[in-house]
Design an enzyme around this catalytic site. Structure first.
Site, PDB file in Angstrom:
ATOM      1  N   PHE A 144       0.841  -1.194   0.000  1.00  0.00           N
ATOM      2  CA  PHE A 144       0.000   0.000   0.000  1.00  0.00           C
ATOM      3  C   PHE A 144       0.886   1.259   0.000  1.00  0.00           C
ATOM      4  O   PHE A 144       1.785   1.395   0.822  1.00  0.00           O
ATOM      5  CB  PHE A 144      -0.910   0.006   1.227  1.00  0.00           C
ATOM      6  CG  PHE A 144      -1.753   1.252   1.318  1.00  0.00           C
ATOM      7  CD1 PHE A 144      -2.704   1.546   0.339  1.00  0.00           C
ATOM      8  CD2 PHE A 144      -1.579   2.150   2.370  1.00  0.00           C
ATOM      9  CE1 PHE A 144      -3.463   2.705   0.415  1.00  0.00           C
ATOM     10  CE2 PHE A 144      -2.351   3.304   2.453  1.00  0.00           C
ATOM     11  CZ  PHE A 144      -3.293   3.575   1.466  1.00  0.00           C
ATOM     12  N   GLN A 145       0.646   2.130  -0.927  1.00  0.00           N
ATOM     13  CA  GLN A 145       1.398   3.375  -1.092  1.00  0.00           C
ATOM     14  C   GLN A 145       2.887   3.158  -1.293  1.00  0.00           C
ATOM     15  O   GLN A 145       3.710   3.932  -0.808  1.00  0.00           O
ATOM     16  CB  GLN A 145       1.133   4.320   0.096  1.00  0.00           C
ATOM     17  CG  GLN A 145      -0.324   4.774   0.124  1.00  0.00           C
ATOM     18  CD  GLN A 145      -0.567   5.967   1.024  1.00  0.00           C
ATOM     19  OE1 GLN A 145       0.058   6.092   2.068  1.00  0.00           O
ATOM     20  NE2 GLN A 145      -1.489   6.831   0.627  1.00  0.00           N
ATOM     21  N   LYS A 194       9.752   2.844   6.791  1.00  0.00           N
ATOM     22  CA  LYS A 194       9.147   3.131   8.097  1.00  0.00           C
ATOM     23  C   LYS A 194       9.872   2.416   9.236  1.00  0.00           C
ATOM     24  O   LYS A 194      10.020   2.970  10.325  1.00  0.00           O
ATOM     25  CB  LYS A 194       7.671   2.743   8.072  1.00  0.00           C
ATOM     26  CG  LYS A 194       6.886   3.397   9.199  1.00  0.00           C
ATOM     27  CD  LYS A 194       5.398   3.313   8.960  1.00  0.00           C
ATOM     28  CE  LYS A 194       4.648   3.988  10.095  1.00  0.00           C
ATOM     29  NZ  LYS A 194       3.191   3.919   9.877  1.00  0.00           N
TER      30      LYS A 194
END
Ligand SMILES: Cc1ncc(C[n+]2csc(CCOP(=O)(O)OP(=O)(O)O)c2C)c(N)n1
Lengths: 595, 204
Positions: A144-145, A194
């Site tokens: 996702f993204q 992240k």
């Protein structure tokens, strides 16, 4: 803080909650962090590099970095769109000379930065972009993204990095920072997975330093300098061509002193505007596609072109076969790859612009005899004045608006623009005297640059310096959402929308080269920009007639905060002089009849 | 329609320069007009062996439309370094730009164009029909190659050599119906004491 907006507490955390209270003196265990993470190392590195303002938009993958910013003294300016964050950082870098910083989340956040980074890359503006990325273990899985941000931005950055660990992410950021600022400046990017930003680390701030493989030459070879100086001294018709590198290299003093000492006329490129005072006798102003007639005559007939910090863009040279065809070229540039890339240099001098110009100055055996040449230049200035017709009944001429705002503001006022006819009028009819006051999109020609650049410039400028933006209705529509930032932060900027209800530059070309077939260049309807501004909480004004111009300009400039002036200009006005692309600079057209 | 334009003499009434430049921006000297036909040459770059460096280098070539014939890359004596060898066919100003643009890529340590006497080698694997095994073997022996696989229907051989030898060998194999070819592209070192790349002391 603004009067317009209510300030809300961050949900779930008041300032007091920021420091842990319960159990604060217990040793952190079972997954509790020490508080030092990759993200805090990133932020500490920015702080250490002296960053005081960053521009960005939040998002999932970049949240840890924002979280670390929460405890930092760095000011974060939330933009409405990431493209604007990159433009604002670019303008910030162009005004201060130090890298502007922009931040975006992964995927769409990062891809939205692309236009702004490409723009900074073409104009060698120092920018550091920090992008969030999906966690390392998901990279490559179309998570996702997820976007391959390093891959996407490789051709449009000076260098970019994929951060691989919390322990080294600070080094990646400091390297990116140093590279953006060092030598030929430009944008750099660090992609931050992240997990890298959330992982614990003992690493704190990392000192900016460039990699060992990068060596920038400061001084040019002494023998080459001597030969160049002799060529200049012997020239009959020398011209200095000052490019953006003069400003970025902080070499304006050296170039000015050299020109004045030896009586050499100065022409600038578009990014070089401000390198030499346009009100000086030796100034011939800008050359190239929409340069002045006299600059283009001088550059066409010179026998010695002293080019400093320019990459000889095709908008400047026209067709290279007819570019300064009689001239021996002395080319000073910090980037060896610019030497003889577009125009062969007879005297290549690689080094820092200011240092090399001083080297040349020291090596000059005598001044060239330029009296007759300067007379010739003055004659051209009289023959080809930059002029326009004003008739009281006609709609307002855009050139008149530019001149009026120039007169109403101080010399150090910063001008930003969109891209199109208005941009050309803003460079032709404003008299620039200081470096770093003309902030525009040169190499990429990005419509929509003006408003976000004004935001960035405002935050970079001195408090007593004014910032105005000349925009086109088309360009303004591309990024006018950034007015929300101007309102929220109460930024004192004044936007003049030179409204011709058209994407005028395209229409001009259609009239000139496509038999007037105005496909998709006229807007059948545009919003009332003064009212649109008001909806954003920005003061709105409108100018429809000559009688309104002086007063409304004064009123808008007097607003202590952002304002937008919707100026109904003569929609039939076009930009001249003009050298058709690839044409001969000396054959510039003064009207459609010459094309 | 507008077009009132600016005052001043029209284009045809203006003074004209006498000179001209060629398409590479070089002033045309009537006595010795600079002509730059393309030539083929080998460029060698020593780079830091970090992720993305090959993408940066190859991206640079495609973006700038450099005419690249082959590109090889692999480790060197030092695990931290890789050597990229590029064969290009360009006029001289283009070759000069390739060197300068390569040198700008941050992880690049050193770039140079190799001399004509450089030792350049390429490996090729050729698969042909097996109808005439003895004749195939004869050609392979003639070019100092080796048979990697010989079956009832196909024979696959390997050859190394300079570009000319490889081209000649491939021509010779055409008579047996070449089914597939895989070439590695040139790799090269400078001859003798000449250094292929000069590594500054602070990087050693
Ligand atoms: C992002 C982007 N899209 C398209 C263009 C092509 N383009 C160049 S000038 C221009 C017209 C600009 O119109 P406007 O902003 O209204 O300014 P004007 O020329 O009317 O002053 C266009 C469409 C561009 N430069 N940038």
């Amino acid at each position: 803080m603004t009067e317009q907006g209510t300030v809300r507490e961050p949900t779930g955390a008041s300032a007091d909650d920021a420091a842990p209270t319960e159990g604060a003196d217990e040793t952190p265990d079972d997954g509790a962090t020490t508080g030092q993470t990759g993200a805090s190392s990133v932020v500490a590195t920015l702080e250490g590099a002296g960053v005081d303002t960053v521009f960005g938009v939040q998002g999932g993958a970049i949240m840890p970095v924002y979280d670390a910013l929460y405890d930092s003294g760095i000011r974060h300016v939330t933009m409405a769109h990431e493209q604007a964050a990159a433009h604002a950082a670019d303008a910030y870098g162009a005004v201060t000379g130090d890298p502007g910083v922009c931040m975006a989340t992964s995927g769409p956040g990062a891809t939205n930065l692309v236009t702004g980074l490409a723009d900074a890359n073409m104009d060698s503006d120092p920018v550091v972009a920090l992008t969030g990325q999906v966690p390392t273990e998901l990279v490559g899985n179309d998570a996702f993204q997820e976007t391959d941000t390093v891959g996407v931005t490789t051709p449009i950055t000076k260098s970019n990095y994929f951060a691989s660990s919390a322990d080294t992410v600070g080094d990646d950021v400091s390297t990116a920072f140093a590279l953006a600022a060092n030598g030929r400046q430009g944008p750099t990017l660090v992609d931050l997975p992240k997990d890298v930003t959330t992982d614990d680390t003992d690493a704190g701030a990392s000192e900016p330093s460039v990699p060992d493989t990068v060596r920038v030459r400061e001084r040019a070879d002494a023998e080459d300098v001597e030969e160049a100086a002799e060529t200049i001294a012997a020239a009959d018709r020398p011209v200095i061509l000052a490019g953006g590198g003069v400003i970025k290299g902080e070499a304006t003093d050296e170039v000015r002193a050299f020109a004045v000492e030896h009586g050499i006329p100065v022409v600038t490129t578009m990014p070089g505007i401000g390198a030499f005072p346009e009100d000086h006798d030796l100034s011939m102003e800008m050359a190239g596609m929409h340069g002045t007639g006299y600059a283009n005559m001088a550059i066409t007939l010179t026998d010695c072109l002293i080019a400093v910090g320019t990459r000889f863009d095709d908008r400047l040279t026209g067709g290279v076969d007819s570019f300064a065809p009689d001239a021996e070229v002395v080319h000073v540039d910090i980037d060896p790859a610019e030497i003889s890339k577009n125009v062969e240099a007879d005297h290549p001098l690689v080094g820092d612009a200011g240092t090399v110009v001083e080297q040349i100055a020291d090596a000059m055996p005598n001044s060239p005899d330029t009296e007759a040449w300067r007379d010739q230049c003055a004659e051209w200035q009289a023959e080809y004045p930059m002029d326009y017709a004003v008739s009281e009944d006609d709609p307002v001429k855009p050139q008149y608006v530019v001149e009026t705002v120039d007169e109403a503001t101080d010399d150090d006022t910063i001008v930003t623009t969109g891209v199109g006819q208005h941009q050309m009028w803003a460079c032709q009819y404003w008299t620039y005297t200081e470096p770093r006051t003309w902030i525009s999109s040169h190499g990429l020609g990005t419509m929509g640059y003006g408003v976000p650049a004004a935001v960035g410039a405002r935050l970079a400028a001195d408090d007593d310096q004014s910032v105005v933006c000349f925009d086109g209705d088309g360009s303004f529509l591309m990024t006018c959402q950034e007015l929300v930032v101007a309102a929220r932060e109460n930024l004192d900027i004044t936007v003049f929308v030179l409204n011709n209800e058209a994407i005028g530059m395209v229409r001009q070309w259609q009239d000139a080269f496509f038999e007037g077939r105005r496909m998709a260049s006229e807007y059948p309807w545009v919003p009332q920009f003064d009212r649109l501004a008001e909806a954003f909480g920005v003061a709105g004004f409108r100018i429809e007639e000559y009688d309104d111009v002086a007063d409304t300009v004064q009123e808008a400039l007097a607003v202590d905060g952002p304002s937008v002036v919707d100026v109904y200009i003569d929609p039939t006005e076009n930009v001249y002089p003009m050298v058709p692309s690839g044409g001969d600079n000396g054959q510039f057209a003064l009207s459609e009849g010459h094309l | 329609m507008s077009g009132q334009g600016l005052p001043g003499p029209a284009p045809e009434d203006r003074e004209r320069p006498t000179g001209r430049r060629n398409s590479q921006g070089i002033r045309i000297d009537p006595e010795a007009e600079a002509e730059h036909p393309p030539r083929r040459t080998v460029i060698s770059a020593l780079v830091e062996h970090e992720p993305g460096v090959l993408a940066r280098v190859s991206g640079l070539f495609s973006r700038r439309q450099f005419n690249i014939e082959s590109l090889t890359v692999a480790d060197t004596q030092n695990d931290d370094w890789a050597r990229i060898t590029v064969v290009v066919e360009e006029p001289d100003p283009g070759i000069d730009q390739i060197e300068k643009q390569l040198a700008k890529v941050v992880p690049v340590i050193h770039v140079r164009e190799l001399e004509d006497d450089a030792l350049t080698r390429e490996l090729v694997v050729v698969k042909v029909d097996a109808d005439k095994p003895h004749e195939v073997q004869a050609i392979t022996d003639m070019y100092g190659g080796r048979t990697l696989d010989a079956g009832p229907r196909t024979i696959t051989v390997e050859l190394t050599g300079d570009e000319q030898k490889i081209d000649d060998a491939i021509d010779a194999y055409r008579q047996f119906n070449i089914r597939e070819i895989a070439r590695t592209g040139q790799t090269a070192l400078a001859r003798g004491e000449t250094k292929t790349a000069v590594v500054p002391d602070y990087l050693k």
